[in-house]
Design a protein around this motif. Sequence first.
Motif, PDB file in Angstrom:
ATOM      1  N   ILE A 263       0.866  -1.065  -0.102  1.00 43.35           N
ATOM      2  CA  ILE A 263      -0.008  -0.143  -0.062  1.00 43.35           C
ATOM      3  C   ILE A 263       0.802   1.283   0.070  1.00 43.35           C
ATOM      4  CG2 ILE A 263      -1.837   1.078   1.196  1.00 43.35           C
ATOM      5  CD1 ILE A 263      -2.533  -1.288   2.519  1.00 43.35           C
ATOM      6  N   GLU A 264       0.792   2.078  -0.998  1.00 45.43           N
ATOM      7  CA  GLU A 264       1.766   3.098  -1.184  1.00 45.43           C
ATOM      8  C   GLU A 264       0.940   4.330  -1.466  1.00 45.43           C
ATOM      9  OE1 GLU A 264       5.996   1.772  -2.740  1.00 45.43           O
ATOM     10  OE2 GLU A 264       4.466   2.414  -4.223  1.00 45.43           O
ATOM     11  N   THR A 333      -3.780   6.384  -3.360  1.00 45.57           N
ATOM     12  CA  THR A 333      -3.231   5.425  -2.706  1.00 45.57           C
ATOM     13  C   THR A 333      -3.353   4.128  -3.844  1.00 45.57           C
ATOM     14  OG1 THR A 333      -4.118   6.094  -0.670  1.00 45.57           O
ATOM     15  CG2 THR A 333      -3.573   3.877  -0.743  1.00 45.57           C
ATOM     16  N   THR A 334      -2.176   3.468  -3.785  1.00 50.12           N
ATOM     17  CA  THR A 334      -1.955   2.275  -4.592  1.00 50.12           C
ATOM     18  C   THR A 334      -1.868   0.914  -3.631  1.00 50.12           C
ATOM     19  OG1 THR A 334      -1.018   3.659  -6.263  1.00 50.12           O
ATOM     20  CG2 THR A 334      -0.671   1.284  -6.651  1.00 50.12           C
ATOM     21  N   GLU A 335      -2.847   0.335  -4.046  1.00 55.05           N
ATOM     22  CA  GLU A 335      -2.761  -1.147  -3.209  1.00 55.05           C
ATOM     23  C   GLU A 335      -2.353  -2.203  -4.285  1.00 55.05           C
ATOM     24  OE1 GLU A 335      -6.482  -1.975  -1.358  1.00 55.05           O
ATOM     25  OE2 GLU A 335      -6.576  -0.335  -0.312  1.00 55.05           O
ATOM     26  N   ARG A 336      -1.642  -3.006  -4.015  1.00 53.78           N
ATOM     27  CA  ARG A 336      -0.855  -4.033  -4.788  1.00 53.78           C
ATOM     28  C   ARG A 336      -1.104  -5.434  -4.136  1.00 53.78           C
ATOM     29  NH1 ARG A 336       2.884   0.058  -5.269  1.00 53.78           N
ATOM     30  NH2 ARG A 336       3.067   0.951  -7.488  1.00 53.78           N
ATOM     31  N   SER A 337      -0.913  -6.502  -4.901  1.00 50.71           N
ATOM     32  CA  SER A 337      -0.944  -7.895  -4.298  1.00 50.71           C
ATOM     33  C   SER A 337       0.621  -7.876  -4.051  1.00 50.71           C
ATOM     34  CB  SER A 337      -1.400  -8.983  -5.387  1.00 50.71           C
ATOM     35  OG  SER A 337      -0.771  -8.805  -6.709  1.00 50.71           O
ATOM     36  N   SER A 338       0.770  -9.220  -3.313  1.00 51.09           N
ATOM     37  CA  SER A 338       2.181  -9.558  -3.147  1.00 51.09           C
ATOM     38  C   SER A 338       2.939  -9.743  -4.339  1.00 51.09           C
ATOM     39  CB  SER A 338       2.134 -10.846  -2.153  1.00 51.09           C
ATOM     40  OG  SER A 338       1.559 -10.538  -0.957  1.00 51.09           O
TER      41      SER A 338
END
Length: 424
Positions: A263-264, A333-338
């Motif tokens: 999460i960035e 806000t950017t949410e990414r998977s692993s």
Amino acid sequence: MKHSHQKNFYHWANGSVVIYIRGNGIEKFLNLVMQEQIEIREICWQNEELVTAKVPWYSLGKLRHLARRSKCHFRVYRKSGLPLFILKMKRRQALVIGTFLFAVVVYMASFIPLQVEVESPEPLTTVRFEEIISLADEKGIQPYRSTWFMDFHEAEEYILRQQSALSWVGIRSERGKIIISVVERKLADQEESDLLFGNILAEKDGMVDHILVRRGTAAVEKGSTVIAGQPLVWGNNGQQRLAADAIIQARVWYQGFGECSRIETSSLLTGEEEISVALRRGQGKSLLLWGKKEAPYELCHEEEQVYPLTIWGRWQLPVSGVITSYAQEEAVTTERSSEEALAEAIARGKMEAQKKVPAAAEVLNEHVRIIAKGPDLFQVQVTLEVREDIGVFVPLAPEDQVQLELLPETEEDGENGADVAPVE
């Protein structure tokens, strides 16, 4: 907005037509359409006896039956959508086949160069363009031959081996032609060679991968590990001192660090911008002439430009013009998977490592080492293995030259490998 785009795509995929409805039973016709749950939209009353509307293409059969029941009639004015386009193309098969074949021919022709050119940032003094083109031709770099059957890397290596006066060769295909970019090795003038002599030292750490000695005695061999400042070629041939000259390529490693969180939060420009103009004397306070004194946005990028004011370009005024621009930003806000976070960390580490790699270097291998693989933060170290020229000539004046440790004669030098070729 997203729902609107999806709906437009749905209408396009199913096909739609614009119809003109005439007659006295238009209202009854519209009611029947609603009862049959037929989608009708963009209804526009032109007058009491004329209405335009847009309906699905597949509903025309039902609409004709409803028009007879309501004692009115309609006429199709315009058709659009994928099914109608497919029907139109079926009636024009020759056009479709011809267009497809034309696109294939154009695509194939884009891989067939019409000419081969040689370019260099500086005029070549020891090598001619014709010689380079001839060497490239021997490796299949020819006009009117598909680039699918050309090995640019092999041709580059071949030209470098045959022309030791070149320090770098690059081949690329561009706009219907093959361009061979070359860089000539800078050699000391003959007059300087008579007065100066010196060695070739390693500019950086690495492992020697290719060495071609043109003048001097090799101090290392292929596969040797060297450090920065270590002699690579001695400036002597037996008892004769001279200016060493050689092509020495080594494998060098560059590292880059990259990290990424799942999460960035970052800032993104919205396109909104405000500008203010003021006068300022030295480093003192500013007199606002136009715009806002403070930043109009909660989150923004501020940029200030100062312009000295002069009269007729000669006499400078004691004040300067200040233009301040405020570009609005918004937090994203950017949410990414692993998996996505790990891939982004690797990409950032690779980009950092590539910034350190010289432009003329050739990347051979890439190694990724995962430092941290937590649930939220990923850290990696990317190592790029490249091949580049690490030799640098260090001239020494005769009066400053100290006694050099002479190496064995050339009979033993030949044991250094096939890539070492001392020239007397």
